[in-house]
Design an enzyme around this catalytic site. Structure first.
Site, PDB file in Angstrom:
ATOM      1  N   ASP A   1       0.835  -1.211   0.000  1.00 20.48           N
ATOM      2  CA  ASP A   1       0.000   0.000   0.000  1.00 20.48           C
ATOM      3  C   ASP A   1       0.872   1.265   0.000  1.00 20.48           C
ATOM      4  OD1 ASP A   1      -2.377   1.402   0.114  1.00 20.48           O
ATOM      5  OD2 ASP A   1      -3.178   0.258   1.794  1.00 20.48           O
TER       6      ASP A   1
ATOM      7  N   ASP B   1     -10.605   2.001  -3.695  1.00 21.65           N
ATOM      8  CA  ASP B   1     -11.240   1.690  -2.413  1.00 21.65           C
ATOM      9  C   ASP B   1     -12.751   1.734  -2.552  1.00 21.65           C
ATOM     10  OD1 ASP B   1      -9.072   1.146  -0.896  1.00 21.65           O
ATOM     11  OD2 ASP B   1      -8.868   3.142  -0.027  1.00 21.65           O
TER      12      ASP B   1
HETATM   13  C1  DGJ Z   1      -5.937   1.697   1.698  1.00 17.95           C
HETATM   14  C2  DGJ Z   1      -6.271   0.501   0.855  1.00 17.95           C
HETATM   15  O1  DGJ Z   1      -6.741   0.896  -0.392  1.00 17.95           O
HETATM   16  C3  DGJ Z   1      -7.271  -0.372   1.574  1.00 17.95           C
HETATM   17  O2  DGJ Z   1      -7.660  -1.439   0.771  1.00 17.95           O
HETATM   18  C4  DGJ Z   1      -6.685  -0.827   2.874  1.00 17.95           C
HETATM   19  O3  DGJ Z   1      -5.591  -1.678   2.611  1.00 17.95           O
HETATM   20  C5  DGJ Z   1      -6.249   0.364   3.708  1.00 17.95           C
HETATM   21  N1  DGJ Z   1      -5.399   1.265   2.967  1.00 17.95           N
HETATM   22  C6  DGJ Z   1      -5.525  -0.077   4.941  1.00 17.95           C
HETATM   23  O4  DGJ Z   1      -5.046   0.970   5.671  1.00 17.95           O
END
Ligand code: DGJ
Length: 724
Positions: free
Chosen positions: A478, A548
């Protein structure tokens, strides 16, 4: 041979299956672009060496027969020596000026393609798959020597371009612009198509006519960004999904980028693509070299659809690498959207048990497993297990998950550091910052200075410790903020302008270490959803979390936009609890991607469980089709507020799956679905009305689908199978 040098005409001709590209060496050593477009047989096109017979106000080169650089189609434009448009190269030399002028100094043609030092790029699987032209051009005054690399992938209608600049003088010089490509086209009747977005709404398609002046997209966020993807297409006015000429450009780079078009006073167009020159100055000592990232160029005379399919095939075959290029990827479930940071061994084992019963193959443990990570405010950098949540460490958890027959995946955010972390307390100067300023926070975190080798060694050492000692099959990588206060405690004053690119090189080094040392791990990139969805990341991770926003109806635009240049195999797409669309629609939308689930599997009703089991069966049934098939965007949600429809056709045209989603119900809607890409002469049966007919009948007469009875958010899939 896809590249030839015509020594009589002094031209190079680069051919793909559908395109030709002609470069001329003019008297005086100027390199000119004579043609890029549909495939033609000749090696020369007359009348293309200048855009204008007169050039008042534009300076001329008297020694080269009054050649006017400003009105010429320069192959790699340089700053300040008569060409007054936006340029590809600007070298500030020892005398303090930035006048740059390069002339032909030789060339080489060879089979295959070389990798780029320290940077990801596309590759040829065999030497015969690609041919490369290197053209050398030198600035006699400064000693800057440029190598222009052109690789032709004949089969795909793809060319890649990049440049390498060498300092052959005894004095240091500074690169103020070093772009990957410069391309001069003779007209400006194009529409520019780009992908803009934001967190939760990535890659919206935007189309605008070119106008005089400079236009385009850039990032100075330290990553390729949610805001503007490093993609641009120029579509001939009137070109659409199926028809017309389109040039597609995609920069293989994950940092600050710039993709510009300038329409000049002759109404010609210059395209300039590469690292964003804002906040970029690279010091080149005597004998040193600088490599630009590469840019992939696709030519299509079959509209945007054909452009996309070319990008998809090419990326699946010549960019994605590693075990999971071909091997089937495990069907995963991730707990993040169900629990966020609230995880324990007990809860995850329950997830795994329920997931196993539904047919899932891997449990991914997302954020929250390390340090004192109870929310986003702490612990990034402390990559050791939080034993309050996971007593006894990872081993008891992973062995229980494995005992259900599930693989196990884990989350990291390696390029970040929380101010509240042991790592920060030990090394406060390891964050990205500049002297005298308190660095800004993003999601309450700072950025770890991965431009420094010792920092990379440390963070990778911590990751290695976990990965090598546990049975971990997947890593989600991430990156949850943009960069600010861009500077490194390890760089000198003179090197300030190098920071952004060094940071990106540091990221590539880390990803290279991970994929080299752990080749069996499936890496999935992520950046607050799809904030770093670019071809460079695809070179390390065959799939990237697309957004997301996993709500199925919102996902339509996100996936349509992403599909302009990225294949379905790359788009992480999960069924979640977000929104009100039926479970079927969520799965039908997620199926057009790297399919998975993002919810609590214990919460399904008995009926939902049966639905999910059927979806899992469909996932297996259509895996090959989805990952290797050709995409046809039938009805775009960017153009139609009521419907979205797409189709995936197998390579051999024996099978297709059409999906239609009713975004908003419209009364009395009588939709005729016209599949594309089938074989006119094959016989097919479709699952909607059972008719057996020719591919031509299906594509011309279509399938009459009455959507008037479908409610908002409902979906329909139609399978089309060859009948032999
Ligand atoms: C952002 C990501 O896009 C999510 O899927 C998740 O992993 C969160 N970060 C976790 O902090």
């Amino acid at each position: 041979m896809s590249i030839i040098f015509d020594s009589e005409r002094n031209t190079f001709k680069l051919d793909t299956a559908q395109s030709s590209y002609i470069i001329k060496i003019r008297d005086g050593g100027y390199l000119l672009n004579l043609y890029y477009g549909a495939k033609i047989p000749d090696t020369y096109v007359a009348g293309r060496e200048s855009r204008s017979p007169t050039a008042s106000f534009s300076p001329v080169d008297a020694e080269a027969g009054n050649f006017c650089p400003d009105t010429a189609p320069l192959e790699y434009s340089t700053n300040g020596a008569g060409d007054l448009r936006v340029s590809a190269l600007s070298v500030r030399n020892k005398d303090g000026n930035s006048v740059t002028d390069i002339r032909y100094d030789g060339h080489k043609i060879y089979k295959g393609k070389l990798p780029i030092n320290g940077m990801p790029s596309t590759y040829a699987n065999t030497e015969d798959e690609a041919e490369t032209l290197e053209i050398y051009a030198k600035d006699c005054v400064t000693g800057a020597r440029v190598t222009l690399y052109y690789t032709v992938f004949e089969k795909y209608s793809v060319m890649t371009r990049r440049a390498m600049i060498e300092n052959t003088s005894d004095e240091p010089m500074k690169l103020e612009r070093a772009m990957s490509l410069s391309l001069d086209l003779p007209e400006m009747d194009y529409d520019m198509i780009t992908l803009w977005g934001a967190h939760n709404m990535e890659r919206n398609i935007e189309r605008r006519p070119l106008s005089h002046g400079i236009q385009g997209v850039e990032s100075k966020r330290g990553s390729s960004s949610h805001a503007q993807n490093p993609f641009m297409a120029l579509a001939k006015r009137g070109a659409d999904e199926e028809h017309g000429e389109v040039f597609g450009f995609n920069l293989v780079y994950s940092g600050n980028h710039s993709l510009l078009a300038e329409c000049d006073y002759n109404s010609a167009t210059r395209v300039i693509i590469g690292i964003n020159p804002t906040d970029f100055i690279w010091n080149l000592g005597a004998g040193e070299r600088f490599d630009t990232p590469e840019c992939v160029m696709v030519y299509s005379d079959g509209g945007l659809g054909e452009m996309s399919r070319t990008f998809h095939r090419f990326y699946n075959n010549n960019l994605v690498r590693g075990k999971y290029k071909y091997e089937k990827r495990p069907l995963l479930i991730n707990h993040w959207e169900a629990t966020t940071f609230d995880i324990t061994t007990e809860k995850l084992v329950e997830f795994a048990k329920a997931a196993k019963e539904l047919g899932f193959e891997m449990l991914v443990m997302d954020d929250g497993w390390f340090g004192k990570r109870y929310n986003s405010k702490s612990s990034l950098g402390d990559w050791y297990v939080n034993e309050d949540k996971l007593p006894g460490g990872l081993e008891p958890l992973i062995s229980q998950v494995n005992a259900f027959g599930l693989k196990f995946g884990i989350w990291y955010e390696p390029e970040m550091i929380s101010p509240d972390s042991d790592l920060y307390r030990a090394h406060p100067d390891w964050c990205v910052h500049v002297p005298g300023r308190v660095p800004k926070l993003g999601r309450t975190q700072l950025v770890l200075d991965v431009s420094r080798k010792e920092v990379r060694d440390h963070v990778f050492g911590m990751m290695r410790e976990v990965l090598k000692n546990h049975n971990i099959s997947y890593v989600k990588w991430d990156f949850n903020r943009n960069l600010s206060d861009a500077g490194s405690a390890a760089l000198t004053k003179e090197q300030g302008g190098e920071f952004f690119h060094r940071f990106v090189l540091g990221t590539y080094d880390l990803m290279d270490r991970l994929t080299t040392e752990f080749p069996d791990i499936l890496l999935e990139n992520c950046s607050g959803g799809g904030g770093r969805f670019d071809p460079a990341m695809l070179a390390y991770s065959p799939q990237i979390w697309t957004s997301d926003n996993s709500e199925a109806i919102h996902r339509l635009k996100i996936q349509f936009g992403t599909s302009l240049c990225y294949p379905a195999s790359a788009m992480g797409a999960h069924v979640s609890r977000k929104g009100s669309a039926p479970l079927k629609t969520r799965a039908d939308v997620a199926m057009w991607g790297s399919f998975g689930y993002e919810l609590d599997p214990r919460t399904f009703s008995a009926e939902e469980r049966e639905t999910v089991k059927a979806q899992v069966a469909d996932y297996h049934k259509y895996y090959e089709l989805m990952h290797t098939g050709d995409l046809y965007r039938l009805v775009s949600p960017f153009e139609n507020p009521y419907l979205a429809a797409w189709e995936i056709v197998s390579e051999d045209k024996g099978e297709a799956l059409v999906t239609v989603v009713t975004v908003k119900q419209e009364q009395h809607r009588n939709l005729v679905l016209r599949p594309r890409g089938l074989d006119e002469n094959k016989t097919y049966k479709n699952s909607f009305n059972g008719q057996i007919c020719s591919g031509r009948t299906l594509m011309k007469a279509g399938i009459a689908v009455h959507t008037a009875n479908s409610a908002d958010g409902e979906s329909l899939t139609v399978c089309i199978n060859e009948v032999k």
